[in-house]
Design a protein around this motif. Sequence first.
Motif, short mmCIF file in Angstrom:
data_model
loop_
_atom_site.label_atom_id
_atom_site.label_comp_id
_atom_site.label_asym_id
_atom_site.label_seq_id
_atom_site.Cartn_x
_atom_site.Cartn_y
_atom_site.Cartn_z
N PRO A 3 17.35 -0.04 57.26
CA PRO A 3 18.36 -0.05 58.01
C PRO A 3 18.29 -0.17 59.66
O PRO A 3 18.86 -0.54 60.42
CB PRO A 3 19.57 1.04 57.86
N ASP A 4 16.71 0.79 59.99
CA ASP A 4 16.47 0.77 61.36
C ASP A 4 15.78 -0.74 61.92
O ASP A 4 15.52 -0.69 63.11
CB ASP A 4 15.58 1.99 61.43
N ARG A 18 12.50 2.98 50.91
CA ARG A 18 11.66 2.49 51.93
C ARG A 18 10.46 2.81 51.82
O ARG A 18 10.06 3.88 51.33
CB ARG A 18 12.29 3.34 52.94
N GLY A 19 9.40 1.95 51.96
CA GLY A 19 7.85 2.11 51.80
C GLY A 19 7.47 2.45 50.43
O GLY A 19 6.57 3.18 50.32
N GLY A 20 8.05 1.91 49.42
CA GLY A 20 8.10 2.17 48.09
C GLY A 20 6.61 1.47 47.55
O GLY A 20 6.55 1.90 46.40
N GLY A 21 6.36 0.42 48.16
CA GLY A 21 5.21 -0.30 47.63
C GLY A 21 5.36 -1.67 46.72
O GLY A 21 4.45 -1.92 46.22
N SER A 22 6.33 -2.25 47.15
CA SER A 22 6.72 -3.59 46.62
C SER A 22 6.94 -4.52 47.81
O SER A 22 6.76 -4.73 48.86
CB SER A 22 7.83 -3.27 45.58
N ASP A 23 7.83 -5.75 47.22
CA ASP A 23 7.91 -6.73 48.18
C ASP A 23 8.50 -6.30 49.46
O ASP A 23 8.25 -6.88 50.54
CB ASP A 23 8.99 -7.70 47.36
N ALA A 70 17.98 5.23 49.71
CA ALA A 70 16.79 4.35 50.05
C ALA A 70 16.07 4.72 51.07
O ALA A 70 14.73 4.81 51.37
CB ALA A 70 17.13 2.99 50.30
N TYR A 71 16.67 5.46 52.03
CA TYR A 71 16.09 5.87 53.50
C TYR A 71 16.87 7.42 53.57
O TYR A 71 17.61 7.45 54.48
CB TYR A 71 16.36 5.07 54.55
N PRO A 72 16.55 8.40 52.74
CA PRO A 72 16.96 9.82 53.05
C PRO A 72 16.97 10.17 54.19
O PRO A 72 15.87 10.10 54.89
CB PRO A 72 16.18 10.35 51.92
N GLY A 73 17.79 10.99 54.78
CA GLY A 73 17.88 11.63 56.15
C GLY A 73 18.01 10.68 57.36
O GLY A 73 18.27 10.89 58.45
#
Length: 465
Positions: free
Chosen positions: A206-207, A159-164, A254-257
């Motif tokens: 997922p949100d 999530r928010g990783g900086g690609s597409d 991909a979205y810890p927590g």
Amino acid sequence: MAAMCMSPCLLLPSAMPPRAAITKGSTVSATAGTLARRPLRAVLVALNALLVALLAAGFLAAPQASAREEAAPTATLTEITNFGTNPSNLQMYLYVPESVTENPAIVVAVHYCTGSGPAMYSGTEYASLADQYGFIVVYPSVTRSSKCFDVASPQALRRGGGSDPVGIKSMVDWTVDAYDADTSRIFATGISSGAMMTNVLLGDYPDVFAAGAAFSGVPFGCFATTDGSEWNSACAQGTVTRTAQEWGDIARAAYPGYTGPRPRMQVWHGTEDDVLRYPNFGEEIKQWTNVRGVSQTPAATDTPQSGWTRTRYGGTGDQAPVEAISLQGVGHNLYAWGMAARVLTFFGLDSDGPAPQPPAGPCKVSVTTNAWSTGLTASVTITNTGTSTLSGWQLGFTLPTGQTITNGWNATYAPGSGAVTATNASYNATLAPNASVSIGYQATHTGNSAAPGAFTLNGTACTTG
């Protein structure tokens, strides 16, 4: 967010002296705090100039009353620029129907390798279905040379990783803001590379996404690489296998927590896929049943069309947590006209009734039905009431719930239920002004044998009767 002025208004800065302080012969404090003695007339002239400037600024800052209309033209594909954070230089294309609903749903339709947003627009029927149901379609478009989406890099798989995925999320945010879209009804669908991106979007966000539909894809994380390569041969060949728990953990990482609800997933695959081989279909099922916390044993299995096997997991209805459709003997390019209507059924976008239709166009449709206990026949007459000859036509209508077309004549029908499109035969494709053509179909029903209530011809609403 700062308060917004919804009509022409004046915003006075806090440094403006109160009106009661302005009296004849008094002094006025400058905003910089410097004292300056001026005659009253000069003070009033200066204040008037300041008020005019502030009033002009207020007009310029006020949002336009027709902001929705100005966001993008309706009923045409429009490129949107400057839509937000876009680290991989994606392009955004938008389709807004004339009948867009209040608080519309959003469908993100993601193209295949070598494709583009405009190709996805012209090669699928999501735009025409948007005309019918009032949702908005976002078409992301890759600019890198491969025209493939990044579903492999570490940046893409978080999530928010900086690609597409970040750029696509920005497109969604822009559309939500511009059209006050319903954030509980945001969906993703894609073909091949776009199917893989659909898996990635649902894992990363997922949100954001309520559900996805992937045509010929692979599980989230299956294509992962660390060397900059866009291609993972082991995954493509179907040799990457993991347990359901392992696949689920990869998606959740991909979205810890995050502990909120997870999207529903619909996956499609052909048994003869030689690009992203068929074992990936089973691995996707493992992943998304685990992500959704449901059994890998189907709750329902049926054959909605010859050669198709549909399994549903965690539920038996049209919006089961996971739905999987296997197409026997079909290769990688399995997407066909009519499948998007089934996607909408899974998304739940065809259950609220159609959006208000445009004014009736130059066509008229009459229909009569003959029903018995579990079946019916329908005779449909289409009349061209316009002044131009039609060279090819498609009649759109929605069957009442519980009806399924089993055969038809003088047209081809797809799909068999829900939002149906009847397409001309070769011998009746030309429809001159004031000419009519008769078509018909036989259908089963579960109690409701009524005729469809509304029709469109080549996307334009017709009168009925």
